[in-house]
Scaffold this motif. Structure first.
Motif, PDB file in Angstrom:
ATOM      1  N   THR A  26       0.782  -1.093  -0.103  1.00  0.00           N
ATOM      2  CA  THR A  26      -0.045   0.085   0.051  1.00  0.00           C
ATOM      3  C   THR A  26       0.884   1.175  -0.097  1.00  0.00           C
ATOM      4  N   LEU A  27       0.382   2.223  -0.337  1.00  0.00           N
ATOM      5  CA  LEU A  27       1.110   3.615  -0.391  1.00  0.00           C
ATOM      6  C   LEU A  27       1.474   3.969   1.225  1.00  0.00           C
ATOM      7  N   ASP A  28       0.707   3.949   1.933  1.00  0.00           N
ATOM      8  CA  ASP A  28       1.068   4.042   3.514  1.00  0.00           C
ATOM      9  C   ASP A  28       2.277   3.140   3.796  1.00  0.00           C
ATOM     10  N   ALA A  29       2.385   1.994   3.312  1.00  0.00           N
ATOM     11  CA  ALA A  29       3.487   1.268   3.866  1.00  0.00           C
ATOM     12  C   ALA A  29       4.738   1.545   3.233  1.00  0.00           C
ATOM     13  N   VAL A  30       4.658   2.073   1.903  1.00  0.00           N
ATOM     14  CA  VAL A  30       5.897   2.566   1.185  1.00  0.00           C
ATOM     15  C   VAL A  30       6.248   3.990   1.395  1.00  0.00           C
ATOM     16  N   ALA A  31       5.356   4.671   1.996  1.00  0.00           N
ATOM     17  CA  ALA A  31       5.657   6.232   1.757  1.00  0.00           C
ATOM     18  C   ALA A  31       6.920   6.625   2.483  1.00  0.00           C
ATOM     19  N   ARG A  32       7.450   5.546   3.431  1.00  0.00           N
ATOM     20  CA  ARG A  32       8.740   6.176   4.202  1.00  0.00           C
ATOM     21  C   ARG A  32       9.940   5.967   2.989  1.00  0.00           C
ATOM     22  N   PHE A  33       9.747   5.294   2.128  1.00  0.00           N
ATOM     23  CA  PHE A  33      11.041   4.791   1.261  1.00  0.00           C
ATOM     24  C   PHE A  33      11.107   5.847   0.005  1.00  0.00           C
ATOM     25  N   LYS A  34      12.370   5.893  -0.354  1.00  0.00           N
ATOM     26  CA  LYS A  34      12.573   6.866  -1.606  1.00  0.00           C
ATOM     27  C   LYS A  34      12.042   6.305  -2.699  1.00  0.00           C
ATOM     28  N   PRO A  35      11.808   7.027  -3.761  1.00  0.00           N
ATOM     29  CA  PRO A  35      11.225   6.374  -5.227  1.00  0.00           C
ATOM     30  C   PRO A  35      12.127   5.212  -5.713  1.00  0.00           C
ATOM     31  N   TRP A  36      13.513   5.315  -5.628  1.00  0.00           N
ATOM     32  CA  TRP A  36      14.300   4.406  -6.229  1.00  0.00           C
ATOM     33  C   TRP A  36      13.904   2.936  -5.454  1.00  0.00           C
ATOM     34  N   PHE A  37      13.954   3.064  -4.178  1.00  0.00           N
ATOM     35  CA  PHE A  37      13.773   1.754  -3.495  1.00  0.00           C
ATOM     36  C   PHE A  37      12.264   1.232  -3.786  1.00  0.00           C
ATOM     37  N   VAL A  38      11.196   2.130  -3.731  1.00  0.00           N
ATOM     38  CA  VAL A  38       9.971   1.586  -4.039  1.00  0.00           C
ATOM     39  C   VAL A  38       9.978   0.837  -5.227  1.00  0.00           C
ATOM     40  N   SER A  39      10.683   1.535  -6.283  1.00  0.00           N
ATOM     41  CA  SER A  39      11.179   0.811  -7.659  1.00  0.00           C
ATOM     42  C   SER A  39      11.506  -0.482  -7.523  1.00  0.00           C
ATOM     43  N   VAL A  40      12.634  -0.894  -6.903  1.00  0.00           N
ATOM     44  CA  VAL A  40      13.288  -2.023  -6.412  1.00  0.00           C
ATOM     45  C   VAL A  40      12.088  -3.010  -5.896  1.00  0.00           C
ATOM     46  N   MET A  41      11.295  -2.648  -5.090  1.00  0.00           N
ATOM     47  CA  MET A  41      10.281  -3.425  -4.584  1.00  0.00           C
ATOM     48  C   MET A  41       9.384  -3.814  -5.367  1.00  0.00           C
ATOM     49  N   ILE A  42       8.875  -2.894  -6.377  1.00  0.00           N
ATOM     50  CA  ILE A  42       7.832  -3.288  -7.164  1.00  0.00           C
ATOM     51  C   ILE A  42       8.082  -4.133  -8.204  1.00  0.00           C
ATOM     52  N   GLN A  43       9.514  -3.833  -8.823  1.00  0.00           N
ATOM     53  CA  GLN A  43      10.004  -4.729  -9.765  1.00  0.00           C
ATOM     54  C   GLN A  43      10.570  -6.214  -9.367  1.00  0.00           C
ATOM     55  N   ALA A  44      11.008  -6.344  -8.036  1.00  0.00           N
ATOM     56  CA  ALA A  44      11.148  -7.482  -7.506  1.00  0.00           C
ATOM     57  C   ALA A  44       9.850  -8.349  -7.111  1.00  0.00           C
ATOM     58  N   GLN A  45       8.737  -7.662  -6.753  1.00  0.00           N
ATOM     59  CA  GLN A  45       7.405  -8.283  -6.390  1.00  0.00           C
ATOM     60  C   GLN A  45       6.837  -8.802  -7.779  1.00  0.00           C
ATOM     61  N   ALA A  46       6.876  -7.873  -8.713  1.00  0.00           N
ATOM     62  CA  ALA A  46       6.484  -8.228 -10.269  1.00  0.00           C
ATOM     63  C   ALA A  46       7.160  -9.389 -10.701  1.00  0.00           C
ATOM     64  N   LEU A  47       8.341  -9.673 -10.561  1.00  0.00           N
ATOM     65  CA  LEU A  47       9.085 -10.735 -11.040  1.00  0.00           C
ATOM     66  C   LEU A  47       8.917 -12.096 -10.480  1.00  0.00           C
ATOM     67  N   GLN A  48       8.497 -11.916  -9.056  1.00  0.00           N
ATOM     68  CA  GLN A  48       7.999 -13.006  -8.163  1.00  0.00           C
ATOM     69  C   GLN A  48       6.740 -13.286  -8.568  1.00  0.00           C
ATOM     70  N   LYS A  49       5.788 -12.581  -8.766  1.00  0.00           N
ATOM     71  CA  LYS A  49       4.227 -12.715  -9.130  1.00  0.00           C
ATOM     72  C   LYS A  49       4.335 -13.561 -10.599  1.00  0.00           C
ATOM     73  N   ALA A  50       5.152 -13.080 -11.310  1.00  0.00           N
ATOM     74  CA  ALA A  50       5.332 -14.042 -12.819  1.00  0.00           C
ATOM     75  C   ALA A  50       5.894 -15.319 -12.751  1.00  0.00           C
ATOM     76  N   GLY A  51       6.408 -15.792 -11.396  1.00  0.00           N
ATOM     77  CA  GLY A  51       7.080 -16.931 -11.433  1.00  0.00           C
ATOM     78  C   GLY A  51       8.576 -16.860 -11.530  1.00  0.00           C
ATOM     79  N   ILE A  52       9.088 -15.732 -11.315  1.00  0.00           N
ATOM     80  CA  ILE A  52      10.545 -15.595 -11.468  1.00  0.00           C
ATOM     81  C   ILE A  52      11.129 -15.686 -10.121  1.00  0.00           C
ATOM     82  N   SER A  53      11.844 -16.508  -9.979  1.00  0.00           N
ATOM     83  CA  SER A  53      12.456 -16.924  -8.544  1.00  0.00           C
ATOM     84  C   SER A  53      13.447 -15.899  -7.943  1.00  0.00           C
ATOM     85  N   LYS A  54      13.655 -15.721  -6.679  1.00  0.00           N
ATOM     86  CA  LYS A  54      14.360 -14.833  -6.086  1.00  0.00           C
ATOM     87  C   LYS A  54      15.766 -15.194  -6.175  1.00  0.00           C
ATOM     88  N   GLU A  55      16.088 -16.541  -6.623  1.00  0.00           N
ATOM     89  CA  GLU A  55      17.494 -16.839  -6.845  1.00  0.00           C
ATOM     90  C   GLU A  55      18.002 -16.550  -8.210  1.00  0.00           C
TER      91      GLU A  55
END
Length: 341
Positions: free
Chosen positions: A151-180
């Motif tokens: 949620t926006l409340d959950a990420v509001a304390r983070f800078k835009p670059w960090f939120v970008s990293v979170m979104i991209q990592a979560q998007a890849l995992q959602k698409a079945g891409i492993s963390k490894e």
């Protein structure tokens, strides 16, 4: 700006994910090849041959291996080519950008607070992400973030670059891409067999580099991360190029954007060129002093084009040679970790 910059250049996905979702916190768990070509820039006849994203370079005492990594890959990416596995098996030490499997989580969390948040350790600070977002971008984030359990409340304390990293990592995992990723795969094996692991950087230093991006570039990274379809198309393109071992094609894909966009060029210089200088200095130390082979795994983009690690090694008088892929297709099953020699 390239939509795969974060995927190629940073190894902090575990910590970005952990900060947003504490329950997901991770736990830690050569002889020169005769098949190499005669120059690191391949001949025009390459269409009939397939190369690996791997180079051999002769040091003063022994031959070391340079392998390009992608930090998050599908499980179907494995097994890797037998020549990659053999090069790792023959190495006395594994070298990575940052040993993400063996870090102090507390100190890393402090680094995230220092570089990835607006207020850091200041309890009186009221700055937050909303202050930097246009009304349209804020509404868009509020629509997109719930797809990834945020949620926006959950990420509001983070800078835009960090939120970008979170979104991209979560998007890849959602698409079945492993963390490894490829580097994490070898880190897990090296840790299991107690093989020496060396770092060229650290998670903290990588976080600090992203923090150097001007606010407008951080916002652009955030906007790019919301282009889910285009991001996945770009990511799949990177996976295909890596399998082809085509360093020139990957360099072209990344550099074309920098030629059109000055902001992209600045991002490229901070996330790649500047870091390549420091990495190369350490690798040169291995080439001059180490008597046992090292297996050096860093993001694939660090090995391509002008001002890359390969380029700097050539300028220093070394001759990295790209390795031909095994002609025979690898077995369908994932290889078991090799025992220490």
């Amino acid at each position: 700006m390239s939509r795969v910059l974060v995927v190629l250049f940073v190894a902090c996905f575990f910590f970005c994910d952990a900060m947003a979702n504490p329950a997901s916190r991770p736990t830690s768990t050569a002889t020169p090849n005769k098949d190499v070509n005669k120059a690191s820039t391949r001949p025009s006849s390459r269409a009939s041959q397939r190369y690996l994203f791997m180079w051999k370079v002769q040091g003063r005492h022994t031959t070391h291996t340079l392998l390009g990594s992608i930090h998050m890959v599908p499980k179907s990416f494995f097994p890797l080519d037998p020549k990659i596995e053999q090069a790792y098996h023959d190495a006395a030490a594994l070298v990575v950008e940052a040993d993400i499997h063996n870090v102090n989580f507390v100190s890393t969390t402090w680094s995230v607070l220092k570089y990835g948040t607006y207020c850091g350790f200041n309890p009186f600070c009221t700055d937050n992400l909303r202050n930097d977002l246009s009304p349209a971008l804020q509404k868009r984030l509020e629509r997109v973030l719930p797809r990834y359990g945020l949620t926006l409340d959950a990420v509001a304390r983070f800078k835009p670059w960090f939120v970008s990293v979170m979104i991209q990592a979560q998007a890849l995992q959602k698409a079945g891409i492993s963390k490894e990723g490829i580097d994490a795969y070898f880190l897990k094996r090296a840790t299991a067999k107690q093989q020496p692991i060396k770092q060229l950087e650290s998670v903290a230093s990588q976080l600090s580099i992203f923090n150097q991006l001007p606010p407008r570039l951080q916002i652009q990274l955030l906007k790019d991360s919301l282009e889910e379809q285009k991001f996945h198309q770009s990511f799949q393109q990177i996976l295909r190029i890596w399998k082809e071992g085509d360093a020139e094609k990957l360099d072209k894909a990344l550099r074309e954007e920098t030629q059109r966009n000055p902001d992209a060029r600045m991002t490229y210089q901070l996330l790649l060129d500047k870091r390549n200088v420091g990495m190369t200095k350490i690798i040169l130390g291995y080439l001059r002093n180490e008597k046992q082979p090292h297996f050096i795994v860093v993001g694939a983009a660090h090995y391509i084009g002008k001002n890359s690690i390969i380029d700097f090694l050539q300028r220093a008088g070394y001759h990295p040679k790209q390795i031909l892929a095994t002609s025979k297709k690898p077995a369908s099953s994932r290889p078991k970790p090799s025992k220490a020699p």
